[in-house]
Design an enzyme around this catalytic site. Sequence first.
Site, PDB file in Angstrom:
ATOM      1  CG  PHE A  45      -1.272   1.741   0.945  1.00 23.82           C
ATOM      2  CD1 PHE A  45       0.119   1.742   1.007  1.00 23.82           C
ATOM      3  CD2 PHE A  45      -1.983   2.246   2.031  1.00 23.82           C
ATOM      4  CE1 PHE A  45       0.785   2.244   2.109  1.00 23.82           C
ATOM      5  CE2 PHE A  45      -1.321   2.748   3.146  1.00 23.82           C
ATOM      6  CZ  PHE A  45       0.066   2.735   3.176  1.00 23.82           C
ATOM      7  CB  SER A  46      -2.685  -2.080  -3.799  1.00 26.75           C
ATOM      8  OG  SER A  46      -1.395  -2.484  -3.411  1.00 26.75           O
ATOM      9  CB  ILE A  47      -6.743   2.157  -4.624  1.00 24.39           C
ATOM     10  CG1 ILE A  47      -7.629   1.327  -3.687  1.00 24.39           C
ATOM     11  CG2 ILE A  47      -7.615   2.952  -5.587  1.00 24.39           C
ATOM     12  CD1 ILE A  47      -8.575   2.142  -2.833  1.00 24.39           C
TER      13      ILE A  47
END
Length: 396
Positions: A112-114
């Site tokens: 995801f937002s990593i």
Amino acid sequence: MRRPLRHTQPAGENTPPTLANWRLAPWSADSFTRVREIVPTADIPAAAPAPLPIERHDIARLGVPDGAGGECRFGDFLAAGHTTGCVVLRAGRLAGEWYDRGYDGLAPHILFSITKSVTGLLAGILADRGLLDPDALVSAYLPEAAGSAYEGATVRHVLDMTVSTGFEESYLDPTGDYARYRIATNWNPAAEFAQASSLHEFLPSLRAGPEPHGSAFHYVSPNSDLLGWLCERAAGRRYADLVSELLWRPLGAEAAAYVTVDRLGAARAAGGLCARVRDLARLGEMVRLGGLGPHGPIVPGWWIDDLERAGDREAWARGDLVQLFPEGRYRAQWYQSGHASGALCCIGIHGQWLWIDPAAEVVIAKVSAQPEPADDALDLANIAALAAVSAALARA
């Protein structure tokens, strides 16, 4: 990253994951390691893997805050937080790993937002090579942005999430901006309120907010997709190829990664990267070492120094995530914790974390299948637990 609306558990728990339910529990524990069976993807090949020396610690038995004023073992904390995998490095050595919920660490897990933070590192490499100027206007690379929220914004505004826009990061709003965005990224099926478009059609449709660019931190995932597009335009290469050639291969990743793409092949540079947890830990170790990989520099040291030390504290304080790190900042798609240790981190919805504690020489990569996209209380508990593990290993 915001507190979402709540949803009720849908019926049909024994049915397989689909495009309509793959991010919902109970399907998510399985689908988060099988994303490419649901969403189109582009490969990110690896090269020869760099070995991880071993220095085993019983990480599951380490004491951490339990989030309710008490203490528990780290293994119990991980299990209670719907964690599927966790890899801990100390001074570059494998201190321990932990897997649960049917995951063995071998399949790439969605980060995801990593992914945003990986895209930020990619931008730093291109900046060092003179291909991407953080101070240039977005429109210098993407004329398509004219008349959109990105009119008058610089690449730095995009990097630091200080673009002024009315876009709302509301994960569970079924018909709002975010739902339309997910349809455009090919993460949701088309709906009556929004037919399928492409990511690069969607991004220029965003409209500016009332405040000037640069005045406040505003977490907007499309900014990071636009940053990926900027990197592609500046380098003249596909996002997946850039990540492979500039990061994954020189990093010595042990396995190929992949990234989700829309119906026209545009990469989800904000949240679509899928990788092994050990390779995520390798990435964190490279950042801890100031951009050095197993065979030399990967990310320029000045970029790492900048994301560790720079950033607008006032813009962060006026932003929508200040409760996570009251003394923190945000720079180039990375969070500065504001802790005395100098810890940096990347955070993804549903419980994805990369924690880098330079004082303790500890890196913790954690992937999960939390039922809710965002959980403020659990986020704060994770921050305390990861800091406690780092401190314990520093004393070991």
